[in-house]
Design a protein around this motif. Sequence first.
Motif, PDB file in Angstrom:
ATOM      1  N   THR A   1      -6.998  -2.602  10.886  1.00 21.23           N
ATOM      2  CA  THR A   1      -6.703  -2.671   9.455  1.00 21.23           C
ATOM      3  C   THR A   1      -6.788  -1.284   8.830  1.00 21.23           C
ATOM      4  N   GLN A   2      -7.837  -0.544   9.200  1.00 17.13           N
ATOM      5  CA  GLN A   2      -7.958   0.834   8.707  1.00 17.13           C
ATOM      6  C   GLN A   2      -6.752   1.662   9.130  1.00 17.13           C
ATOM      7  N   GLU A   3      -6.308   1.491  10.353  1.00 18.64           N
ATOM      8  CA  GLU A   3      -5.160   2.249  10.843  1.00 18.64           C
ATOM      9  C   GLU A   3      -3.909   1.905  10.046  1.00 18.64           C
ATOM     10  N   LEU A   4      -3.699   0.633   9.766  1.00 17.47           N
ATOM     11  CA  LEU A   4      -2.529   0.214   9.009  1.00 17.47           C
ATOM     12  C   LEU A   4      -2.565   0.765   7.586  1.00 17.47           C
TER      13      LEU A   4
ATOM     14  N   GLY B   1      -2.899   5.136   2.517  1.00 17.46           N
ATOM     15  CA  GLY B   1      -4.063   4.675   1.766  1.00 17.46           C
ATOM     16  C   GLY B   1      -5.310   4.691   2.628  1.00 17.46           C
ATOM     17  N   HIS B   2      -6.396   4.176   2.108  1.00 18.83           N
ATOM     18  CA  HIS B   2      -7.604   4.040   2.920  1.00 18.83           C
ATOM     19  C   HIS B   2      -8.491   2.939   2.352  1.00 18.83           C
ATOM     20  N   GLY B   3      -9.305   2.359   3.241  1.00 21.04           N
ATOM     21  CA  GLY B   3     -10.214   1.300   2.837  1.00 21.04           C
ATOM     22  C   GLY B   3     -11.570   1.843   2.439  1.00 21.04           C
TER      23      GLY B   3
ATOM     24  N   VAL C   1       0.848  -1.206   0.000  1.00 20.47           N
ATOM     25  CA  VAL C   1       0.000   0.000   0.000  1.00 20.47           C
ATOM     26  C   VAL C   1       0.876   1.245   0.000  1.00 20.47           C
ATOM     27  N   HIS C   2       0.543   2.183  -0.880  1.00 21.34           N
ATOM     28  CA  HIS C   2       1.285   3.432  -0.974  1.00 21.34           C
ATOM     29  C   HIS C   2       0.320   4.612  -0.877  1.00 21.34           C
ATOM     30  N   SER C   3       0.881   5.793  -0.728  1.00 26.16           N
ATOM     31  CA  SER C   3       0.063   6.998  -0.579  1.00 26.16           C
ATOM     32  C   SER C   3      -0.899   7.152  -1.749  1.00 26.16           C
ATOM     33  N   GLY C   4      -2.181   7.360  -1.418  1.00 27.47           N
ATOM     34  CA  GLY C   4      -3.202   7.542  -2.436  1.00 27.47           C
ATOM     35  C   GLY C   4      -3.894   6.276  -2.875  1.00 27.47           C
ATOM     36  N   ASP C   5      -3.445   5.120  -2.368  1.00 22.41           N
ATOM     37  CA  ASP C   5      -4.068   3.849  -2.744  1.00 22.41           C
ATOM     38  C   ASP C   5      -5.396   3.658  -2.031  1.00 22.41           C
TER      39      ASP C   5
END
Length: 368
Positions: free
Chosen positions: A17-20, A26-28, A2-6
Motif C-alpha cells: 500500500t505504501q508503495e502504491l 503521495g505517502h501514508g 492519489v496525486h503528487s503531494g497527497d
Amino acid sequence: MVHSGDVTPGNAFFATTQELLGNRGGHGIDCTIEEAFDIDSLHLFKGNVDLDKLREVFQEYPHERIPFCMVTITSNNMGGQPVSMENIREVRKLCDQYKVPILLDAARFAENAYFIKSREDGYADKTIKEIVLEMFSYADGMTMSGKKDGLANIGGFLACRTKQLFEAATKFNILFEGFPTYGGMTGRDKAAMAQGMDEVTEYAYLHARVEQVRELGRRCIEAGVPIQKPVGGHAVYIDALKFLPDVPQSQFPAQTLGIELYKEAGIRALAIGNFATKADPKEKHKKNDFLRLAIPRRTYFLEHINYVAEAVIRLFERRHEITTGYELKEDVPIVNYYTVSFKKDNTDLGKLSFKDATSHGNNGNELR
C-alpha cells in the motif's frame, strides 16, 4: 484518487500500500495507537487508529491534499491486531467532520469481526456476518485481497459506495487489470472467492483458525520468545530486536532471523519492519522489527505447529551465537523487499536466497 503531494492517514499501511501511494507521488501517515508498539501491552485492539493523531493530520494538511483515510482490518504490520467497532465508528465521525472519505483495507475483515465478537462489549451474541455488515456500513469503499479472507488462490476486488468514487478508482483498470467486470480474474477464481467469502464468515472456521495461531503463540510465550501480544488472527509476530539483541539494527535483524530460521528448519517467514514497511524518514529505525510466522489456512495439524514452535525455541536458546546480520547488496526501486539482494561476509545470497528464506509473496501463507 492519489496525486503528487497527497497524504493518506491510516493505521500502519502494509508495504505494498505504501508503495502504491508513493508511486502516485503521495505517502501514508501512520496514526496507530502507541500501545501497538509495546509487544507486552495486552490492549485488546492494538490495530486502533489514534483519533488525536488523525485529527492532527486533518488539521495540518489542506483538505484537498487528503484523498481518503484508510483503516486496515486487521492491522498486518502491527501483528494481525484488530480494530474495534467503536474505533471504526469514531474514525467515521471524524472523517465526516473533515469531509474525508474512509476506505477499509479489508484483506482480513472476517478475522477482525471474530475479535470484535470475542472481545468487544455488545457483540458476543451477534453473528460474524452481522458484525461484518456493520463494519462496512461505516466505509465509503474497500479494497480486498482475496488470497487472505477470500480463501482464494488469486485475485481481489474494489467496492465503492458511490459511482463517482468508483469511476475515479477504476479509470486505470483496463490498463493494468482488465475490464471492471472481471479485473483479470477467471470465472473459476471469482466463483472460488464468492464461496470463500461465505465460508470465512462462519464462526466455527474462524475460531479453529485463530486458536491454531494462538497455540503457536502460547508455545512461544512459555519459552520466553518475545512476540506481539495478544496473539493476532493470522500469524505470530516475533520481535526480532529483542530476539537477536546482538545484531545491530542497521544489519536487518528481522531478515537475519528469517534466514536463520530457514537454515534451522526449512521454515519460511516474512520480515516486516525497518526495511519492508518503509520507515518514516524522520526516524532512523522503526519501533518494531517483526518476523511474521503466518499460518496457511486449512493446511496444518497440531504436529506442524509444534514443529515450528520447537524450531523457533531452539533458535532462541542459541540467539547469542548470532551477532551479525546482513547488508544490502543490490536495491531495487519498486517493492524492493520482495526482490532485493543481501550479502554477508562477502557471500552473495542472491535474490532467490532472500525471497525463499524470508518471503513468500504477498499471500500471508509463508510457513511452508
